[in-house]
Design an enzyme around this catalytic site. Structure first.
Site, PDB file in Angstrom:
ATOM      1  N   GLU A 400     108.276  50.012  15.474  1.00 54.03           N
ATOM      2  CA  GLU A 400     108.566  51.304  16.080  1.00 54.03           C
ATOM      3  C   GLU A 400     107.323  52.073  16.514  1.00 54.03           C
ATOM      4  O   GLU A 400     107.321  52.741  17.555  1.00 54.03           O
ATOM      5  CB  GLU A 400     109.407  52.154  15.121  1.00 54.03           C
ATOM      6  CG  GLU A 400     110.865  51.751  15.035  1.00 54.03           C
ATOM      7  CD  GLU A 400     111.133  50.569  14.118  1.00 54.03           C
ATOM      8  OE1 GLU A 400     112.287  50.117  14.040  1.00 54.03           O
ATOM      9  OE2 GLU A 400     110.170  50.093  13.473  1.00 54.03           O
ATOM     10  N   HIS A 469     121.214  55.159   7.698  1.00 53.90           N
ATOM     11  CA  HIS A 469     121.663  54.911   9.075  1.00 53.90           C
ATOM     12  C   HIS A 469     122.620  55.994   9.562  1.00 53.90           C
ATOM     13  O   HIS A 469     123.357  55.775  10.531  1.00 53.90           O
ATOM     14  CB  HIS A 469     122.359  53.545   9.182  1.00 53.90           C
ATOM     15  CG  HIS A 469     121.437  52.373   9.121  1.00 53.90           C
ATOM     16  ND1 HIS A 469     120.806  51.995   7.967  1.00 53.90           N
ATOM     17  CD2 HIS A 469     121.025  51.501  10.071  1.00 53.90           C
ATOM     18  CE1 HIS A 469     120.053  50.926   8.202  1.00 53.90           C
ATOM     19  NE2 HIS A 469     120.167  50.612   9.474  1.00 53.90           N
TER      20      HIS A 469
END
Length: 665
Positions: A400, A469
């Site tokens: 990322e 999540h």
């Protein structure tokens, strides 16, 4: 001031006497600049932190020697030598160190953050290792444009311990990017000797990434120039990245004022015997350059640095009225579009069509992210785009920081990257690239750095995705000055806002709700654009203002419909953009209804709802006839068990219950 070395092949690398003298001139310029900066810092004429590169002049000049104007560099907190070697002038640099308006970056960057992308200088950087992913982005832009440009990414041996080093080198290797990863190994990571920081040599690391490795004596400018010139030629032919280790030594401490208890004076004295300026003087003597010519260069540089200091001292500080300058670029004014009337389409269609439209109309746009290419995104949103736009829809490793750093570098190099972070929860993995790079580089460079990039991500609780999540983290992002944060609530706005975000000159985090990918609504025309920073009243009412965003807008509209049957008229405001916040629309609605309820999926404490509450109490106080109330998830991680998650999340019914109570006050 000469900014480019004469071109010559490096097959038989040799330097003319005038080239050697030019190398010496550049090294002498760095040495005198640094010596004066040290003295000025001690005299409190330079504020902040100063990290000097005295003793490392050869690696800077040698590495930049084969570079063309279109080539780029990224640098470190110890970056004065690198940017001077790439061609930045001493006068504006000295003014920048003194915090003057006429400095390179208008006094916004200072010693650690000097940049000028017009010269291929993509920034010194106060974050260790941060320049490496940015270099990958600049190199990506070079590769996509096919101009044969290369990038030299300077870093110290301490940066090798950073995850950003791994991510950037691995990404560059996978993409065969034209990057020279140049390690100035000065044997110290701040106060710690290198042998206490690493177990594997750089040569072994390079082999592990499958890239080339070269070693150079970092105190010998000719050796560095010879090595890097050969590497640059290979990169211009299309070969992949190379790790170059230039072994050198810094004479001063980690920072000016460092007590240097970690090394003794004899070690420093021994290192000074291989002073890079003495080494290059030997080359000059061997080439027959007279001592008078060297002395003339010394005198020339002394005059140049003296003039730079005198000029900087006489320059004004930034004016008070410029305090807010350069935080964001002016964005184009867009009218509110007409309501869409086309056939029904889904939010997932809106995302794909917006991306396809911008890829088609603007060759500077490219997409990158985990599985966005061949895999078409985890939700299938980009399926087929890699085939339709070869090379411009790029799969990345699961890295990322490298993904967002690549976007930052490519944006600075004039591209319009759209990168994807698969889940909003993963923003924490790459937060530095948003917090300290994308959001701040325009400001710290005094507006020199452009930053037209979009980070797409998604979130959404309600399907037992668990605590890692399901998070709605818009408040964290909205708290970072310089970032625009967008959260659409319907398909048409998703299309219009995403297109506007890609065209915008500022960094935008575009947050979709995955539970809405199948949500349907009327399709707008292809030219549909929705203005960023503008909320919209999506249902008129007179009794209570209900403000929300993203999926919770649909629950708010459902609650308003339920309450209408009870005679309660609710005005629903969809923020659409979280930052910058459209205060005017919210306050205008509050003035009309005199009551405010805020509904959001994120946890209640310290959130956007709290900011709206403060706005109402501060600027809308005299309109209030009831307490400002928030409907939000309690401050705890998202539960996994469906029964608990349902209790945790706000819903149509909890919103309606709250509005009903406030309307009765």
């Amino acid at each position: 001031m000469t900014t480019e070395a004469p071109r010559r092949t490096t097959t038989e690398f040799a330097l003319r006497p005038d080239e050697l003298l030019e190398m010496y001139r550049r090294m002498r310029r760095i040495r005198r600049f640094e010596e004066r900066a040290s003295a000025l810092y001690k005299a409190t004429e330079i504020p902040g932190f100063v990290h000097l590169s005295i003793g490392q002049e050869a690696s800077a000049v040698g590495a930049c020697w084969p570079l063309r104007p279109g080539d780029g560099i990224t640098s470190t907190h110890r970056g004065h030598g690198h940017v001077l070697a790439k061609g930045l002038d001493t006068a504006s640099m000295m003014a920048e160190l003194m915090g003057k308006e006429a400095g390179t970056n208008h006094g916004r960057g200072g010693s650690m953050h000097i940049a000028d992308p017009n010269l291929g200088i993509y920034g010194a950087n106060g974050i260790v290792g941060a320049g490496l992913p940015i270099a990958a982005g600049v190199a990506t832009a070079a590769r996509l444009r096919g101009a044969g440009d290369v990038v030299v990414a300077f870093f110290g041996d301490g940066a090798v311990a950073q995850g950003m080093f791994h991510e950037a080198v691995n990404l560059a290797a996978v993409w065969d990017l034209p990057v020279v990863f140049l390690c100035e190994n000065n044997h110290y990571s701040e106060f710690s000797p290198a042998e206490k920081q690493h177990r594997a040599p750089l040569s072994a690391r390079a082999a592990g990434y499958g890239i080339g490795y070269e070693y150079a004596d970092g105190n010998d400018v000719v050796a560095v120039a010879r090595t890097v010139s050969a590497v640059v030629e290979r990169l211009r032919r299309g070969e992949g990245p190379v790790l170059v280790e230039a072994e050198t030594y810094r004479w001063h401490g980690h920072y000016e004022g460092d007590p240097e208890r970690y090394r003794d004076e004899s070690e420093v004295a021994a290192a000074k015997k291989r002073d890079p300026l003495i080494v290059v003087r030997r080359h000059l003597a061997e080439a027959g350059v007279p001592e008078t010519a060297v002395a003339a260069v010394d005198a020339e540089i002394d005059r140049e640095i003296d003039a730079a200091v005198d000029r900087a001292r006489a320059l004004p500080d930034p004016a008070p009225e410029t305090l807010h300058d350069h935080v964001t670029a002016p964005r184009p004014a867009l009218p509110e579009p007409a309501a869409p009337t086309g056939e029904v389409f889904r939010t997932m269609d809106a995302v794909r069509l917006a991306l396809e439209h911008e890829l088609t109309t603007d060759p500077d746009v490219f997409l990158a992210g985990i599985d966005v290419g061949d895999g078409g995104n985890v939700f299938g949103l980009t399926r087929g785009l890699a085939q339709a736009f070869p090379g411009r829809v790029r799969d990345t490793p699961i890295s990322e920081s490298a993904i967002v750093g690549t976007a930052v570098g490519a944006a600075m190099a004039g591209m319009k990257p759209v990168v994807e972070i698969m889940y909003m929860d993963f923003i924490g993995v790459c937060l530095d690239m948003l917090l300290n790079q994308a959001a701040k580089l325009r400001f710290m460079t005094g507006g020199r750095a452009s930053m037209p990039l979009v980070v797409r991500t998604q979130f959404g609780a309600g399907r037992s995705s668990g605590s890692q999540h399901s998070q709605s983290l818009e408040a964290l992002l909205a708290h970072i000055p310089g970032l625009t944060v967008v959260m659409p609530s319907n398909p048409a706005d998703t299309y219009g806002l995403l297109r506007a975000a890609i065209q915008d000159p500022n960094p935008v985090v575009f947050v979709e709700n995955r539970l809405q990918y199948g949500f349907k609504g009327p399709r707008p025309p292809a030219d549909h654009l929705v203005p960023l920073g503008k909320a919209k009243v999506v249902r008129e009412g007179i009794d209570v203002t209900l403000v929300s965003w993203s999926r919770m807008v649909q629950d708010s509209l459902a609650a308003a419909e339920l309450l209408a049957a009870e005679g309660i008229s609710v005005e629903v405001v969809d923020l659409r953009t979280i930052a910058p916040l459209d205060r005017e629309t919210v306050l205008a609605s509050l003035a009309k209804t005199n009551r405010l309820v805020i509904a959001h999926e994120a946890v209640r404490d310290f959130g956007v709802g709290a900011e709206l509450s403060a706005l109402a109490v501060d600027e809308g106080f005299w309109h209030l006839d009831a307490p400002v109330t928030r409907v939000a998830a309690p401050a705890m991680p998202a539960p996994y068990a469906p029964a608990l998650e349902k209790l945790w999340l706000p819903s149509r019914d909890t919103i309606a219950e709250t509005v009903r109570r406030i309307a009765a006050v």
